[in-house]
Scaffold this motif. Sequence first.
Motif, mmCIF file in Angstrom:
data_model
loop_
_atom_site.group_PDB
_atom_site.id
_atom_site.type_symbol
_atom_site.label_atom_id
_atom_site.label_comp_id
_atom_site.label_asym_id
_atom_site.label_seq_id
_atom_site.Cartn_x
_atom_site.Cartn_y
_atom_site.Cartn_z
ATOM 1 N N THR A 107 0.827 -1.206 0.000
ATOM 2 C CA THR A 107 0.000 0.000 0.000
ATOM 3 C C THR A 107 0.858 1.252 0.000
ATOM 4 O O THR A 107 0.434 2.288 -0.474
ATOM 5 C CB THR A 107 -0.924 0.021 1.228
ATOM 6 N N THR A 124 -3.333 -4.788 -8.639
ATOM 7 C CA THR A 124 -4.694 -4.402 -8.273
ATOM 8 C C THR A 124 -5.447 -5.601 -7.718
ATOM 9 O O THR A 124 -6.136 -5.500 -6.703
ATOM 10 C CB THR A 124 -5.433 -3.825 -9.491
ATOM 11 N N ASP A 127 -4.066 -6.557 -4.260
ATOM 12 C CA ASP A 127 -4.559 -5.639 -3.236
ATOM 13 C C ASP A 127 -6.025 -5.900 -2.913
ATOM 14 O O ASP A 127 -6.443 -5.829 -1.759
ATOM 15 C CB ASP A 127 -4.371 -4.187 -3.675
ATOM 16 N N ALA A 128 -6.820 -6.205 -3.941
ATOM 17 C CA ALA A 128 -8.242 -6.496 -3.728
ATOM 18 C C ALA A 128 -8.421 -7.760 -2.887
ATOM 19 O O ALA A 128 -9.234 -7.799 -1.957
ATOM 20 C CB ALA A 128 -8.957 -6.638 -5.065
ATOM 21 N N ALA A 130 -6.230 -9.000 -0.821
ATOM 22 C CA ALA A 130 -5.740 -8.709 0.524
ATOM 23 C C ALA A 130 -6.803 -7.962 1.322
ATOM 24 O O ALA A 130 -6.990 -8.210 2.517
ATOM 25 C CB ALA A 130 -4.458 -7.878 0.452
ATOM 26 N N ALA A 131 -7.534 -7.054 0.674
ATOM 27 C CA ALA A 131 -8.585 -6.317 1.362
ATOM 28 C C ALA A 131 -9.743 -7.235 1.754
ATOM 29 O O ALA A 131 -10.304 -7.113 2.832
ATOM 30 C CB ALA A 131 -9.093 -5.182 0.476
ATOM 31 N N VAL A 132 -10.073 -8.192 0.891
ATOM 32 C CA VAL A 132 -11.185 -9.096 1.159
ATOM 33 C C VAL A 132 -10.816 -10.107 2.250
ATOM 34 O O VAL A 132 -11.592 -10.366 3.157
ATOM 35 C CB VAL A 132 -11.596 -9.838 -0.145
ATOM 36 N N THR A 133 -9.610 -10.650 2.170
ATOM 37 C CA THR A 133 -9.209 -11.690 3.124
ATOM 38 C C THR A 133 -8.620 -11.132 4.412
ATOM 39 O O THR A 133 -8.483 -11.850 5.377
ATOM 40 C CB THR A 133 -8.185 -12.648 2.484
ATOM 41 N N GLY A 134 -8.245 -9.854 4.384
ATOM 42 C CA GLY A 134 -7.648 -9.248 5.570
ATOM 43 C C GLY A 134 -6.173 -9.540 5.710
ATOM 44 O O GLY A 134 -5.547 -9.187 6.697
ATOM 45 N N LYS A 135 -5.584 -10.185 4.711
ATOM 46 C CA LYS A 135 -4.144 -10.468 4.731
ATOM 47 C C LYS A 135 -3.408 -9.389 3.984
ATOM 48 O O LYS A 135 -3.960 -8.711 3.140
ATOM 49 C CB LYS A 135 -3.863 -11.820 4.078
ATOM 50 N N ARG A 136 -2.119 -9.262 4.288
ATOM 51 C CA ARG A 136 -1.273 -8.271 3.614
ATOM 52 C C ARG A 136 -0.887 -8.774 2.240
ATOM 53 O O ARG A 136 -0.477 -9.928 2.092
ATOM 54 C CB ARG A 136 -0.029 -8.009 4.447
#
Length: 138
Positions: A107, A124, A127-128, A130-136
Amino acid sequence: MSDSISLGELAVRLVGSLALVVGLLLLIARFANRRFKAPAGAAIQVVQRQTLGRGQGVAVVSVGTRILVLGTTEQQITLLAEVEPDEVGLDLTPPDPESEPIDVPSTAASPTGALSGSVLSPQTWKDAMAAVTGKRAS
């Protein structure tokens, strides 16, 4: 006996065709990105580019240790200013081969390339996810 196709079979064909088209687009994007990307050690690199209007823009270019701000149009390129690397947040010192690499979160990293930020960019999608799963993202 009728030659009708079931709704399930039609859905499978549709999803398969869509996956094939998206896969081909990603493959083409990867090859296009390699072709138009400057080599890592190139003497001249475009650091940032901003479009101002149709055929007009401003580009920040590093040439060796110099940072140039260029105005671009369809007809010409004009030198607007020469700035110091710290003014634009660049570190042009070569990395110390003895030092360990720094882990920068995705990020905070600035994406580069023709596809950065688009739906065709692999970053992209990372990152998407990672946002859904909560992982980096890696």
